[in-house]
Design a protein around this motif. Structure first.
Motif, PDB file in Angstrom:
ATOM      1  N   THR A 244       0.841  -1.198   0.000  1.00 51.48           N
ATOM      2  CA  THR A 244       0.000   0.000   0.000  1.00 51.48           C
ATOM      3  C   THR A 244       0.880   1.254   0.000  1.00 51.48           C
ATOM      4  O   THR A 244       0.588   2.229  -0.694  1.00 51.48           O
ATOM      5  CB  THR A 244      -0.944  -0.027   1.215  1.00 51.48           C
ATOM      6  OG1 THR A 244      -1.701  -1.224   1.130  1.00 51.48           O
ATOM      7  CG2 THR A 244      -1.870   1.153   1.244  1.00 51.48           C
TER       8      THR A 244
ATOM      9  N   SER B 207      -7.846  -4.724   5.038  1.00 54.04           N
ATOM     10  CA  SER B 207      -7.119  -4.390   3.813  1.00 54.04           C
ATOM     11  C   SER B 207      -6.153  -5.505   3.435  1.00 54.04           C
ATOM     12  O   SER B 207      -5.835  -5.689   2.282  1.00 54.04           O
ATOM     13  CB  SER B 207      -6.392  -3.062   3.953  1.00 54.04           C
ATOM     14  OG  SER B 207      -5.244  -3.227   4.737  1.00 54.04           O
TER      15      SER B 207
ATOM     16  N   ASP C 299      -3.557  -3.231  -5.670  1.00 58.04           N
ATOM     17  CA  ASP C 299      -2.940  -3.452  -4.354  1.00 58.04           C
ATOM     18  C   ASP C 299      -3.517  -4.780  -3.855  1.00 58.04           C
ATOM     19  O   ASP C 299      -4.655  -4.835  -3.398  1.00 58.04           O
ATOM     20  CB  ASP C 299      -3.346  -2.270  -3.453  1.00 58.04           C
ATOM     21  CG  ASP C 299      -2.664  -2.308  -2.108  1.00 58.04           C
ATOM     22  OD1 ASP C 299      -2.016  -3.311  -1.781  1.00 58.04           O
ATOM     23  OD2 ASP C 299      -2.808  -1.309  -1.362  1.00 58.04           O
TER      24      ASP C 299
HETATM   25 MG    MG Z   1      -1.970  -2.823   2.402  1.00 59.64          MG
END
Ligand code: MG
Ligand code: ADP
Length: 694
Positions: free
Chosen positions: A103, A220, A285
């Motif tokens: 990220t 995430s 990502d």
């Molecule tokens: Mg990440």
């Protein structure tokens, strides 16, 4: 850097990025495992892993812990932006375990507070993109830039830019058009004009990702995020100008060159057409690549784990199928449909795209296993060959109004040329004092479209022609309303009853020429030379002949284009009518909500299928692991058996030695005359020892 195989084939490029250990990392890992096990080498693109054994890996780029965001951008990403500006699809994938820097590198979660030097690849790329398209070089082109932001979590596609409640938004679906291009429906695509707007949308995306999630990082790391940029570039291309270069024309792309190529300045040309180039840039990502064992618990979390791994597993399988030459031979198809991720990236992997994988790793021994996995995964990706091509479309072929305009223009040109020829003939006759030797002029010849062609024996007056056919294309009563062409879909351009006859004008002239065959010996190739046999004015006449010949050639060319255009026009009209019919039929048979409900159903079926597939793949992996363990146990068993049999033979050996000793001892005792008690004690002792040996 870009290796090539055939026209337009490029490998997927791989950059390896080793992150620096942060304070947080150091706190998490025991100090004895903080040792750095991966180092860069003097050989460009090489890394060395020093653990139980020493291993080396080779990539297109390697960035050590000290490499800045700017360095990564300048060395590995800016080239791709150049390609994007030329019209290629580009994809950057960040791969690696959680916390390896994906990220951070991409800038997927960047916001206004991030210091400029830490900004990731997305804001950097967008910043250069806007700089370039706003530059002087591009002022002749029109650009539209749109972005979308999507998350794949549990095989669900979530529009991160969507407004309102998640379950009220239209479902996002993946579709494939007839040319095999992948497109998404139900997704917000927003126009952006500068980097600040891009940052705002990144922020909105991050906020949407956080809805209902207590631990943002945890989610995430289990979902994939894809930030996509679509650029529509309209540029004016004069007729006869060179088109966009082929994809393999440059190896190290200079962004200024790319811009020049993409945006050639055609100063002074006013005749041409608008070309539209649409290109897509995906920033992916990916979810953390760590093994399921570490993250999986039970219930929802296990399902989540399976679906992440399904994406990465499917991505791995796709990479294997495309990249591993031995597997590529056996595989008849590439398993893109095994997960939403691979389906979305179908044309980025082995398809129509330039792809860069940034593999992110930690340098610490603590992460050695995952690091080795990432290094191997990334190595396989290097073998993939993509076929990249510019997505350009000449505007106009589907536009009936445009075609009509073109036909009218060409007709006018044909007519002007005819007038010029007639004028030249007239001059010729006047200059040579030529008078028609009593020849009966045939009726004025006409082209199949009704255009009258010049005859040589008459002067201007016999060329009324169709100087300015302003009436447009007769018979097309409603050229712009609805879908034009539907009223006369197959008639082509009315008036041109035989558009395929080639060069009508030519045949006319030939007929005329034939009629004069006996007197025309000077230049039998040109029908117009029939008029020159009486000339007393050698050079001037020759000059004029040449001019006439050139004009004649031009006329033929124009007639050819005209015939071709007529055909294309007829074809386009027919296609339009057909599409309109299909559309009408579809409209009649299916109502909007029905279509939507079908789409939702298909999408949910696809999701289920993907999850089932993922579960299956996951079980397969587990099964494989268990089989491997079984094999290992069997081997151990074999070794144990051998050890036992070795020990047994040694015992037998010892026993026979002992017996010998006993006999010897007895003999000795008998001869020494020692007491019985002592002998039995000795025997007991020996037996005890034997037991111990056992
Ligand atoms: Mg990440
Ligand atoms: P991932 O997305 O792979 O889970 P992150 O990008 O969130 O990992 O990185 C984890 C942490 O490491 C973040 O705090 C990030 O700022 C930091 N980090 C990662 N790469 C670098 C780098 N090259 N330089 C400095 N800090 C980094």
């Amino acid at each position: 850097m870009v290796s090539q195989a055939g026209v337009g084939a490029t490998s997927v490029e791989v950059a390896l990025r080793i992150k620096p250990l942060t304070l947080e990392d150091l706190e998490k890992m025991p100090s004895r495992f903080q040792r750095h096990v991966i180092t860069t080498s003097y050989t460009p693109g090489q890394v060395i892993v020093e653990a139980d054994k020493r291993q080396t890996f080779q990539y297109d780029y390697v960035f050590g812990p000290d490499a800045s965001q700017e360095e990564v951008y300048e060395k590995s990403v800016i080239n791709l932006l150049g390609k994007f500006l030329e019209g290629y699809n580009v994809t950057i994938l960040a791969y690696g375990q959680t916390s390896s820097g994906k990220t951070y590198t991409m800038g997927t979660a960047d916001n206004v507070f991030i210091p400029p030097e830490s900004k990731g690849m997305i804001p950097r790329t967008m910043s250069t993109l806007f700089e370039k398209i706003e530059s002087e070089q591009c002022k002749k082109s029109k650009f539209t830039v749109k972005v979308s932001f999507i998350e794949i979590h549990n095989e669900d596609l979530i529009d991160l830019l969507g407004e309102g409640e998640e379950d009220e938004r239209p479902p996002v679906t993946i579709r494939e058009d007839s040319k095999g291009n992948i497109y998404w429906t139900g997704l917000q695509e927003v126009k952006v004009n500068n980097v600040d707007e891009v940052i705002r949308y990144l922020l909105r995306g991050s906020e949407n990702r956080q809805v209902g999630v207590t631990d943002m990082n945890a989610k995430s790391s289990r979902s994939h995020a894809i930030f996509s940029v679509t650029m529509i570039h309209k540029k004016f291309v004069p007729y006869g100008s060179p088109t966009t270069p082929s994809p393999d024309s440059s190896q190290n792309v200079d962004i200024h060159d790319s811009l020049a190529k993409a945006n050639t300045n055609f100063e002074g040309f006013d005749d041409g057409e608008w070309e539209t180039i649409t290109s897509k840039f995906h920033f992916v990502d990916l979810a953390g690549s760590e093994r399921l064992k570490r993250t999986a618990a039970s219930g929802d979390r296990a399902k989540e784990g399976i679906s992440i791994n399904s994406g990465l597993l499917a991505l791995g399988n796709v990479i294997s199928a495309l990249g591993d030459p031995s597997k590529a031979k056996q595989m008849t198809h590439v398993p893109y449909r095994d997960s939403k991720l691979t389906r979305l990236l179908q044309d980025s992997l082995g398809g129509n795209a330039q792809t860069l994988m940034i593999a992110c790793v930690s340098p610490a021994e603590f992460n050695l296993n995952e690091t080795i996995n990432t290094l191997k995964y990334a190595n396989r990706a290097r073998n993939i060959k993509n076929m990249a091509s510019v997505n350009k479309e000449e505007s106009g072929w589907n536009d009936v109004t445009h075609l009509q305009g073109l036909v009218i223009k060409l007709r006018a040109e044909v007519s002007t040329l005819k007038n010029q020829i007639a004028n030249a003939n007239h001059q010729q006759q006047l200059g040579t004092g030529y008078t028609s030797p009593g020849r009966v002029t045939p009726t004025t010849p006409t082209t199949p479209s009704g255009i009258k062609l010049p005859t040589r024996s008459n002067s201007i007056s016999v060329i009324p022609g169709r100087s300015t056919p302003t009436s447009g294309i007769p018979g097309r009563s409603t050229p712009t309303s609805g879908i034009p062409g539907r009223s006369t879909p197959t008639s082509g351009i009315p008036g041109r009853s035989t558009p395929t006859t080639g060069m009508p004008g030519r045949s006319m002239y030939n007929n005329i020429g034939n009629g004069r065959e006996s007197t025309n010996r000077m230049r039998p190739g040109s029908p117009l030379t029939a008029f020159t046999h009486n000339t007393h004015n050698g050079n001037a006449q020759l000059h004029k002949d040449k001019e006439v010949e050139v004009l004649e050639e031009q006329l033929i060319q124009l007639q050819r284009s005209y015939a071709e255009l007529s055909k294309k026009y007829a074809k386009t009209s027919a296609e339009l009518a057909m599409h309109q019919n299909n559309y009408d039929e579809l409209e009649n048979t299916k109502s909007e909500p029905q279509i939507e409900s079908y789409e939702t159903m298909i999408s949910s079926l696809e999701s289920n299928l993907a999850i089932t597939n993922a579960a299956l793949l996951h079980s397969e992996t587990l099964l494989q692991e268990q089989e491997n363990q079984m094999k290992e146990l069997e081997q151990e068993n074999e070794i144990n058996k051998k050890t036992i049999s070795d020990l047994q033979s040694r015992i037998e050996d010892l026993e026979s030695k002992l017996q010998n000793q006993e006999v010897g001892t007895r003999v000795k005792i008998q001869s020494d005359g020692r007491p019985e008690k002592f002998i039995s004690e000795t025997v007991q002792l020996l037996e005890k020892r034997l037991e111990e040996k056992d």
